[in-house]
Design an enzyme around this catalytic site. Structure first.
Site, PDB file in Angstrom:
ATOM      1  N   LYS A  13       0.828  -1.216   0.000  1.00 38.70           N
ATOM      2  CA  LYS A  13       0.000   0.000   0.000  1.00 38.70           C
ATOM      3  C   LYS A  13       0.861   1.264   0.000  1.00 38.70           C
ATOM      4  O   LYS A  13       0.619   2.177  -0.775  1.00 38.70           O
ATOM      5  CB  LYS A  13      -0.922   0.036   1.235  1.00 38.70           C
ATOM      6  CG  LYS A  13      -1.898  -1.117   1.336  1.00 38.70           C
ATOM      7  CD  LYS A  13      -2.846  -0.944   2.521  1.00 38.70           C
ATOM      8  CE  LYS A  13      -2.174  -0.935   3.880  1.00 38.70           C
ATOM      9  NZ  LYS A  13      -1.511  -2.180   4.270  1.00 38.70           N
ATOM     10  N   ARG A 127      11.867  -5.076   4.509  1.00 40.96           N
ATOM     11  CA  ARG A 127      11.675  -3.723   3.977  1.00 40.96           C
ATOM     12  C   ARG A 127      12.378  -2.626   4.787  1.00 40.96           C
ATOM     13  O   ARG A 127      12.609  -2.759   5.978  1.00 40.96           O
ATOM     14  CB  ARG A 127      10.202  -3.421   3.763  1.00 40.96           C
ATOM     15  CG  ARG A 127       9.361  -3.403   4.987  1.00 40.96           C
ATOM     16  CD  ARG A 127       7.903  -3.303   4.578  1.00 40.96           C
ATOM     17  NE  ARG A 127       7.070  -3.100   5.751  1.00 40.96           N
ATOM     18  CZ  ARG A 127       5.769  -2.923   5.704  1.00 40.96           C
ATOM     19  NH1 ARG A 127       5.125  -2.929   4.563  1.00 40.96           N
ATOM     20  NH2 ARG A 127       5.086  -2.743   6.819  1.00 40.96           N
ATOM     21  N   ARG A 161      11.347  -0.291  10.241  1.00 34.06           N
ATOM     22  CA  ARG A 161      10.316  -0.109  11.250  1.00 34.06           C
ATOM     23  C   ARG A 161      10.474  -1.117  12.372  1.00 34.06           C
ATOM     24  O   ARG A 161      10.732  -2.283  12.131  1.00 34.06           O
ATOM     25  CB  ARG A 161       8.937  -0.275  10.603  1.00 34.06           C
ATOM     26  CG  ARG A 161       8.501   0.935   9.861  1.00 34.06           C
ATOM     27  CD  ARG A 161       7.254   0.692   9.080  1.00 34.06           C
ATOM     28  NE  ARG A 161       6.191   0.010   9.822  1.00 34.06           N
ATOM     29  CZ  ARG A 161       4.950  -0.115   9.357  1.00 34.06           C
ATOM     30  NH1 ARG A 161       4.626   0.380   8.178  1.00 34.06           N
ATOM     31  NH2 ARG A 161       4.042  -0.743  10.065  1.00 34.06           N
TER      32      ARG A 161
HETATM   33  P1  AMP Z   1       0.913   0.782   9.101  1.00 35.21           P
HETATM   34  O1  AMP Z   1       2.080   1.702   8.907  1.00 35.21           O
HETATM   35  O2  AMP Z   1      -0.291   1.194   8.312  1.00 35.21           O
HETATM   36  O3  AMP Z   1       1.269  -0.669   8.928  1.00 35.21           O
HETATM   37  O4  AMP Z   1       0.495   0.949  10.652  1.00 35.21           O
HETATM   38  C1  AMP Z   1       1.376   0.621  11.706  1.00 35.21           C
HETATM   39  C2  AMP Z   1       0.600   0.478  13.009  1.00 35.21           C
HETATM   40  O5  AMP Z   1      -0.045   1.723  13.318  1.00 35.21           O
HETATM   41  C3  AMP Z   1      -0.518  -0.542  12.979  1.00 35.21           C
HETATM   42  O6  AMP Z   1      -0.066  -1.856  13.241  1.00 35.21           O
HETATM   43  C4  AMP Z   1      -1.447  -0.007  14.083  1.00 35.21           C
HETATM   44  O7  AMP Z   1      -0.927  -0.306  15.371  1.00 35.21           O
HETATM   45  C5  AMP Z   1      -1.336   1.495  13.890  1.00 35.21           C
HETATM   46  N1  AMP Z   1      -2.350   2.011  12.933  1.00 35.21           N
HETATM   47  C6  AMP Z   1      -2.118   2.605  11.717  1.00 35.21           C
HETATM   48  N2  AMP Z   1      -3.264   2.958  11.130  1.00 35.21           N
HETATM   49  C7  AMP Z   1      -4.256   2.577  11.976  1.00 35.21           C
HETATM   50  C8  AMP Z   1      -5.678   2.642  11.931  1.00 35.21           C
HETATM   51  N3  AMP Z   1      -6.323   3.169  10.886  1.00 35.21           N
HETATM   52  N4  AMP Z   1      -6.369   2.140  12.988  1.00 35.21           N
HETATM   53  C9  AMP Z   1      -5.754   1.623  14.057  1.00 35.21           C
HETATM   54  N5  AMP Z   1      -4.419   1.496  14.169  1.00 35.21           N
HETATM   55  C10 AMP Z   1      -3.668   1.976  13.135  1.00 35.21           C
END
Ligand code: AMP
Length: 219
Positions: A13, A127, A161
């Site tokens: 994404k 990554r 990350r």
């Molecule tokens: P991502 O970078 O999108 O993989 O998000 C990393 C982490 O941020 C996720 O594993 C969640 O803990 C938190 N997070 C990001 N977006 C959301 C969301 N829309 N709702 C809840 N938690 C989120």
């Protein structure tokens, strides 16, 4: 154009959102990036979200909805945006609908990046991204053209990350299955859902995304 990219962690994404941002002049809105910035800055939101993120669980809906609500009204979103990592629950999707309805707007397209779950752990654990501009790379699938130098901005520092490790990935995939996957029927019922093959190579996924976007109307 208001677009949502849906897919489990590691589907691509973020990588694809950056390409669409560049090609269509839309703004990428990644709640994960915003939350990581809040954690790094030590804000109140960061303190509430940090532990939950490290465990691979979802941050409470009201926190992310409020972050997105404040963000989508800023001038740079006027032309449209790509939501990357939001909504992640049906409650978040309903809140988003309400936020947009206040401005007589709605989501134009939701594109699922469909992937084989077995491939995700390898994708995620390899990554890294450019510390300066955020460009995304992968140890195996997408290395910088010149080793150690970002293709986009020439930066020489890269970040991995904290939550990209095998234990946390399992929890993140579970959260996707249980809480985010129900968004597929939610948006399919409205006729805005399209799907692309996230197992294809990066350029092919971009091509499929472009044709899913170009086939849509705007509002
Ligand atoms: P991502 O970078 O999108 O993989 O998000 C990393 C982490 O941020 C996720 O594993 C969640 O803990 C938190 N997070 C990001 N977006 C959301 C969301 N829309 N709702 C809840 N938690 C989120």
């Amino acid at each position: 154009m208001k677009l949502i990219l849906l897919g489990p962690p590691g589907a691509g994404k973020g990588t694809q959102a950056k390409r669409i941002e560049r090609d269509y002049g839309l703004v990428q809105l990644s709640t994960g990036d915003m939350l990581r910035a809040a954690v790094a800055a030590g804000t109140e939101v960061g303190r509430q979200a940090g532990e939950v993120m490290a465990a691979g669980r979802l941050v409470p809906d009201e926190i992310v909805v409020s972050i997105i609500g404040e963000r989508i009204v800023l001038p740079d979103c006027a032309k449209g945006f790509i939501l990357d990592g939001f909504p992640r629950t049906v409650a978040q999707a309903e809140s988003l609908d309400r936020l947009l309805a206040e401005k007589e707007r709605r989501i134009d397209r939701v594109i699922e990046i469909a992937v084989d779950v077995a491939a995700l752990v390898e994708r995620i654990s390899g990554r890294f991204s450019c510390t300066r501009c955020g460009a995304a790379y992968h140890d195996r699938f997408n290395r910088p053209q010149v080793e150690g130098v970002c293709d986009v901005c020439g930066g020489a520092e890269f970040t991995r990350r904290q939550d990209d490790n095998a234990d946390t990935v399992a929890a993140r995939l579970k959260a996707y299955r249980e809480e985010t996957a129900p968004l597929l029927p939610y948006y399919a019922a409205r006729g805005v859902l399209r799907s692309v093959d996230g197992m294809a190579d990066i350029d092919e996924v971009t091509r499929q995304l472009r044709s899913a976007i170009d086939g849509s109307g705007d509002n």
